[in-house]
Scaffold this motif. Structure first.
Motif, mmCIF file in Angstrom:
data_model
loop_
_atom_site.group_PDB
_atom_site.id
_atom_site.type_symbol
_atom_site.label_atom_id
_atom_site.label_comp_id
_atom_site.label_asym_id
_atom_site.label_seq_id
_atom_site.Cartn_x
_atom_site.Cartn_y
_atom_site.Cartn_z
ATOM 1 N N ARG A 12 0.837 -1.206 0.000
ATOM 2 C CA ARG A 12 0.000 0.000 0.000
ATOM 3 C C ARG A 12 0.871 1.255 0.000
ATOM 4 O O ARG A 12 0.648 2.181 -0.771
ATOM 5 N N LYS A 13 1.897 1.281 0.871
ATOM 6 C CA LYS A 13 2.768 2.453 0.958
ATOM 7 C C LYS A 13 3.561 2.656 -0.336
ATOM 8 O O LYS A 13 3.754 3.787 -0.780
ATOM 9 N N ALA A 14 4.010 1.570 -0.947
ATOM 10 C CA ALA A 14 4.746 1.685 -2.207
ATOM 11 C C ALA A 14 3.847 2.236 -3.308
ATOM 12 O O ALA A 14 4.266 3.076 -4.115
ATOM 13 N N ARG A 15 2.594 1.789 -3.346
ATOM 14 C CA ARG A 15 1.641 2.286 -4.340
ATOM 15 C C ARG A 15 1.367 3.770 -4.126
ATOM 16 O O ARG A 15 1.364 4.549 -5.072
ATOM 17 N N GLU A 16 1.168 4.181 -2.852
ATOM 18 C CA GLU A 16 0.912 5.590 -2.551
ATOM 19 C C GLU A 16 2.127 6.450 -2.890
ATOM 20 O O GLU A 16 1.992 7.556 -3.410
ATOM 21 N N ARG A 17 3.328 5.938 -2.592
ATOM 22 C CA ARG A 17 4.552 6.675 -2.906
ATOM 23 C C ARG A 17 4.673 6.875 -4.416
ATOM 24 O O ARG A 17 5.034 7.964 -4.885
ATOM 25 N N ALA A 18 4.380 5.854 -5.189
ATOM 26 C CA ALA A 18 4.449 5.949 -6.646
ATOM 27 C C ALA A 18 3.419 6.952 -7.164
ATOM 28 O O ALA A 18 3.708 7.731 -8.081
ATOM 29 N N GLU A 21 4.674 10.491 -6.390
ATOM 30 C CA GLU A 21 5.766 10.847 -7.296
ATOM 31 C C GLU A 21 5.231 11.182 -8.686
ATOM 32 O O GLU A 21 5.677 12.134 -9.316
ATOM 33 N N ARG A 22 4.266 10.416 -9.154
ATOM 34 C CA ARG A 22 3.662 10.682 -10.466
ATOM 35 C C ARG A 22 2.970 12.033 -10.456
ATOM 36 O O ARG A 22 3.129 12.839 -11.383
ATOM 37 N N GLU A 23 2.227 12.319 -9.389
ATOM 38 C CA GLU A 23 1.527 13.598 -9.272
ATOM 39 C C GLU A 23 2.521 14.758 -9.167
ATOM 40 O O GLU A 23 2.320 15.818 -9.772
ATOM 41 N N ALA A 24 3.609 14.561 -8.441
ATOM 42 C CA ALA A 24 4.634 15.596 -8.318
ATOM 43 C C ALA A 24 5.266 15.889 -9.677
ATOM 44 O O ALA A 24 5.508 17.049 -10.019
ATOM 45 N N GLU A 25 5.516 14.860 -10.444
ATOM 46 C CA GLU A 25 6.094 15.049 -11.780
ATOM 47 C C GLU A 25 5.129 15.829 -12.674
ATOM 48 O O GLU A 25 5.540 16.729 -13.408
ATOM 49 N N GLU A 26 3.840 15.512 -12.602
ATOM 50 C CA GLU A 26 2.846 16.248 -13.387
ATOM 51 C C GLU A 26 2.816 17.719 -12.978
ATOM 52 O O GLU A 26 2.737 18.604 -13.829
ATOM 53 N N ASN A 27 2.881 17.991 -11.667
ATOM 54 C CA ASN A 27 2.869 19.376 -11.191
ATOM 55 C C ASN A 27 4.131 20.111 -11.603
ATOM 56 O O ASN A 27 4.073 21.305 -11.911
ATOM 57 N N ARG A 28 5.269 19.427 -11.605
ATOM 58 C CA ARG A 28 6.498 20.072 -12.058
ATOM 59 C C ARG A 28 6.377 20.479 -13.522
ATOM 60 O O ARG A 28 6.851 21.541 -13.922
ATOM 61 N N MET A 29 5.739 19.637 -14.304
ATOM 62 C CA MET A 29 5.564 19.965 -15.719
ATOM 63 C C MET A 29 4.588 21.124 -15.901
ATOM 64 O O MET A 29 4.788 21.979 -16.751
ATOM 65 N N LYS A 30 3.539 21.162 -15.101
ATOM 66 C CA LYS A 30 2.523 22.211 -15.235
ATOM 67 C C LYS A 30 3.016 23.554 -14.725
ATOM 68 O O LYS A 30 2.858 24.574 -15.378
#
Length: 75
Positions: A12-18, A21-30
């Protein structure tokens, strides 16, 4: 044929961490700026400040309240 034992908390924690990270990458791009863009903005800011400083008029005969000596006056 034994099943692999899996710690569900770790999964569960690994899935949430991933996901984070995916959301952070999207925000960095935006919303983020590249290093080159930040450097350009900083250089433009410094240049405009230097231009203002150079254009400032100097009046050597004017004494501000901050420039006066706060000590006692001799009569």
């Amino acid at each position: 044929m034994t099943a692999e034992i899996v710690n569900l908390n770790k999964v569960r924690k690994a899935r949430e961490r991933a996901n984070r990270e995916r959301e952070a990458e999207e925000n960095r791009m935006k919303f983020g700026q590249s290093k080159a863009e930040r450097g350009l903005f900083d250089a433009q800011s410094r240049k405009s400040q230097m231009d203002l400083d150079r254009a400032r008029r100097q009046n050597e005969h004017h004494i501000d309240d901050d420039d006066q000596d706060p000590g006692p006056k001799a009569s």
